[in-house]
Design an enzyme around this catalytic site. Structure first.
Site, PDB file in Angstrom:
ATOM      1  N   HIS A  13       1.221  -1.403  -0.182  1.00  0.00           N
ATOM      2  CA  HIS A  13       0.361  -0.458  -0.309  1.00  0.00           C
ATOM      3  C   HIS A  13       1.079   1.485   0.074  1.00  0.00           C
ATOM      4  O   HIS A  13       2.135   1.005   0.677  1.00  0.00           O
ATOM      5  CB  HIS A  13      -1.024   0.318   1.059  1.00  0.00           C
ATOM      6  CG  HIS A  13      -0.439  -0.440   2.928  1.00  0.00           C
ATOM      7  ND1 HIS A  13       0.124   1.030   3.262  1.00  0.00           N
ATOM      8  CD2 HIS A  13       0.063  -0.571   3.366  1.00  0.00           C
ATOM      9  CE1 HIS A  13       0.397   0.584   4.272  1.00  0.00           C
ATOM     10  NE2 HIS A  13       0.435  -0.536   4.637  1.00  0.00           N
ATOM     11  N   HIS A 114      10.898   7.450   7.422  1.00  0.00           N
ATOM     12  CA  HIS A 114       9.681   8.125   8.341  1.00  0.00           C
ATOM     13  C   HIS A 114      10.624   9.079   8.542  1.00  0.00           C
ATOM     14  O   HIS A 114      10.435  10.419   8.466  1.00  0.00           O
ATOM     15  CB  HIS A 114       8.572   7.807   9.488  1.00  0.00           C
ATOM     16  CG  HIS A 114       7.770   6.425   8.888  1.00  0.00           C
ATOM     17  ND1 HIS A 114       6.879   7.674   7.725  1.00  0.00           N
ATOM     18  CD2 HIS A 114       7.035   5.883   9.243  1.00  0.00           C
ATOM     19  CE1 HIS A 114       5.661   6.850   7.859  1.00  0.00           C
ATOM     20  NE2 HIS A 114       6.175   5.768   7.576  1.00  0.00           N
ATOM     21  N   ASP A 133       3.897   4.840  14.077  1.00  0.00           N
ATOM     22  CA  ASP A 133       1.844   4.151  13.078  1.00  0.00           C
ATOM     23  C   ASP A 133       1.808   3.016  12.782  1.00  0.00           C
ATOM     24  O   ASP A 133       2.007   2.288  14.559  1.00  0.00           O
ATOM     25  CB  ASP A 133       3.449   4.851  11.104  1.00  0.00           C
ATOM     26  CG  ASP A 133       4.852   3.788  11.740  1.00  0.00           C
ATOM     27  OD1 ASP A 133       4.579   2.985  12.404  1.00  0.00           O
ATOM     28  OD2 ASP A 133       5.225   3.689  10.328  1.00  0.00           O
ATOM     29  N   ASN A 304      -2.359  12.764  13.133  1.00  0.00           N
ATOM     30  CA  ASN A 304      -3.566  13.351  13.430  1.00  0.00           C
ATOM     31  C   ASN A 304      -3.341  14.973  13.837  1.00  0.00           C
ATOM     32  O   ASN A 304      -2.637  15.504  15.346  1.00  0.00           O
ATOM     33  CB  ASN A 304      -3.832  12.913  15.080  1.00  0.00           C
ATOM     34  CG  ASN A 304      -4.796  13.120  15.990  1.00  0.00           C
ATOM     35  OD1 ASN A 304      -4.698  14.155  16.762  1.00  0.00           O
ATOM     36  ND2 ASN A 304      -5.783  11.720  16.230  1.00  0.00           N
ATOM     37  N   ALA A 411      -5.213  17.608   0.831  1.00  0.00           N
ATOM     38  CA  ALA A 411      -5.058  18.553  -0.872  1.00  0.00           C
ATOM     39  C   ALA A 411      -5.003  20.478  -0.348  1.00  0.00           C
ATOM     40  O   ALA A 411      -5.531  20.650   1.023  1.00  0.00           O
ATOM     41  CB  ALA A 411      -6.632  18.939  -0.660  1.00  0.00           C
TER      42      ALA A 411
END
Length: 563
Positions: A13, A114, A133, A304, A411
């Site tokens: 993914h 990361h 994560d 978050n 976005a």
């Protein structure tokens, strides 16, 4: 010029690719934008994203000095290089593999990638770097110290202590969907009370501790053998289901538009509060152990916004940088930058990342070709920003496609749906009729100046990833972008990075007195954010938008000309 390529998403993914030249990020793209499969699930291939990165730089595979992948396929054993030809072909595509592509990939650990994605773009030389994560290479949470010499791992917390998987399991139990919908739980939390005692997870002085022994899953038992085949993950979710049920919350049916009250909301509020407490404890520990007051965050949990907002207002933290592509796709960026640093091609400190506009752009020829292909009627107003602002002031909801695509899930004024924030009616129309999702989902603002709208106008606000407390003026004048908990997650727009978008905001302010627009992602339910002009036209028609602005072109569907 030295070129290195980073690849992310080997866990089937969020595949992605990032090209770095002499330490500078040239291009970044997520495979989902090309495949049109959200999160590019069930595939490792980053072939289209990698090919676009090379095309953007005008180079071929033979020009690449080294390729890094953010994954150790031999975990728990150490591995420096990936040489399996079948896996390499799976990652970059068989055509590229046989056309001069690499025969060896440098392995950058998942959490190291990361961490690099957050530290190097932060523009600092001393930072506490925290990654949280679900899990990657057996690690769920990690603390690193970023210095002029690079990243140094301080602590790693194993996958059996995953905050990300805890949050995912609660999302599913609350009837909100699978791991791809974890953001819904954060939005729903504002409507509930944190009244449910989830005593199996507790913050501690050094971080947190998860103990599901009472439900048949003891953290002391070595689960390494069950990690790679996902049997531990499946058993964990069954265990969480029992734990939540025993806490008084039966599994909820699929959430609908009105699921913003009752037990599901209380579970969301309880889980959100507990996540905040645990992550804040980890960050506090990281600051103490590294002695750094700058904090950098990455990993899916770093998306978050609510928790990030609390951290940004913590006095001990002098600066907070959250990588906008904080999820696994961002590992391509981190892998490339970590590799560039190791090769001596990245100078510290690097520039502070102020935008995420790293993806493809389309010229007028490409836009006109897409418009003609669907027979769209269009105009080219002398000032496209002013024309769009007038539509927004008139209550229209428009699709906005400008310049290079954004990195990450938010976005940011490149592939957005825009509306007037002065009313909740348009927010509700977007959620109910256009995005066809729950009415309680919050929408975010893009703005020129934070001072009138947030109580922390100097806080981090480039990427809609940090929640700010709204001012009374914001609650009164832009209620469409203020969430039920009195927060908003703003994007500060600058003319240097987004000149057309900034002009739109200035023009909207001239029309309405408000230099703010409501902004949400331009995508149909179940699909990624649009990438190409053709994607925008297709999705705009399916969503029933009132108008589309693509580059310098304005098209209004015939049925909407009299709205």
């Amino acid at each position: 010029m030295g070129f290195v390529l980073g690849l992310g998403g080997p866990y089937h993914h969020d595949a992605s690719a990032c090209l770095v030249a002499d330490g500078h990020v040239i291009a970044f793209a997520e495979e989902e934008r090309f495949s049109r499969i959200k999160h590019h699930r069930h595939s490792r291939s980053a072939a289209a994203a990698a090919a676009w990165c090379l095309h953007q730089a005008g180079i071929g595979w033979s020009d690449i000095d080294e390729v890094a992948v953010a994954w150790n396929p031999h975990w728990p054993n150490r591995c420096e290089y990936l040489t399996d030809e079948d896996v390499i072909a799976e990652l970059i595509g068989p055509h590229a593999h046989h056309a001069g592509g690499p025969r060896q990939l440098t392995v950058i650990g998942h959490h190291r990638a990361h961490a690099a994605s957050a530290f190097y773009p932060a523009g600092v030389t001393d930072a506490a770097v925290v990654v949280a994560d679900g899990s990657g290479d057996g690690v769920a949470t990690s603390i690193h110290h970023g210095t002029r010499t690079g990243l140094h791992t301080v602590h790693e917390i194993p996958f059996t202590q995953s905050l990300g998987w805890f949050y995912q399991a609660a999302t599913t139990h609350a009837g909100l969907g699978d791991w791809t919908n974890a953001g819904k739980l954060m939005g729903l939390a504002a409507y509930g009370r944190p009244a449910i005692d989830l005593d199996f997870l507790r913050p501690t002085r050094g971080g947190y501790h998860l103990d599901l022994t009472g439900y048949g899953l003891a953290p002391s038992i070595d689960q390494t053998a069950r990690y790679s085949d996902f049997s531990y993950y499946r058993n964990l979710h069954r265990t969480y289901s029992k734990a939540f049920t025993d806490a008084g919350v039966p599994a909820q049916p699929s959430a609908g538009y009105d699921t913003h009250r009752g037990i599901a909301a209380d579970l969301a509020a309880s889980v959100q509060l507990l996540l905040q407490q645990c992550l804040i404890s980890v960050v506090t520990t990281a600051v103490k152990e590294t002695g750094a007051s700058a904090v950098c965050l990455a990993g899916g949990v770093a998306l978050n916004c609510t928790t990030n907002g609390i951290l940004a207002r913590t006095p001990e933290i002098t600066s907070l940088f959250v990588q906008p592509a904080a999820g696994d796709a961002g590992c391509a960026l981190g892998a490339a930058l970590e590799l560039a640093h190791r090769r001596g091609e990245y100078t510290m400190p690097g520039p502070h990342q102020t935008h995420a506009l790293l993806g493809p752009a389309y010229d007028n020829h490409a836009i006109e070709t897409a418009l003609h292909a669907v027979g769209a009627n269009y105009t080219t107003p002398p000032d496209i920003a002013a024309a769009a602002a007038r539509l927004l002031a008139d209550g229209r909801v428009i699709g906005w496609h400008q310049g290079r695509a954004e990195a990450g899930p938010r976005a940011l004024g490149a592939r957005s749906i825009l509306a007037d924030p002065r009313t909740t009616a348009l927010r509700d129309r977007i959620n109910r009729d256009i995005k066809r999702r729950e009415l309680w989902r919050p929408l975010a603002p893009s703005m020129l100046d934070l001072a009138p709208w947030t109580t922390t106008p100097d806080g981090p606000a480039e990427f809609m990833i940090v929640a700010h407390d709204a001012t009374p003026q914001a609650q009164q004048h832009i209620p469409g972008v203020v969430h039920a908990d009195g927060t908003l997650r703003p994007q500060r727009v600058t003319p240097d990075n987004q000149p057309t978008y900034a002009r739109l905001l200035h023009a909207f302010e001239a029309e309405t007195g408000i230099g703010v627009v409501l902004n949400t992602s331009f995508n149909v339910p179940g699909e990624p954010i649009v990438e190409s002009p053709a994607d925008a036209l297709r999705s705009g028609a399916r969503l029933g938008l009132d108008a589309l602005v693509i580059g310098d072109y304005l098209t209004i569907p015939p049925q909407n000309t009299t709205r």
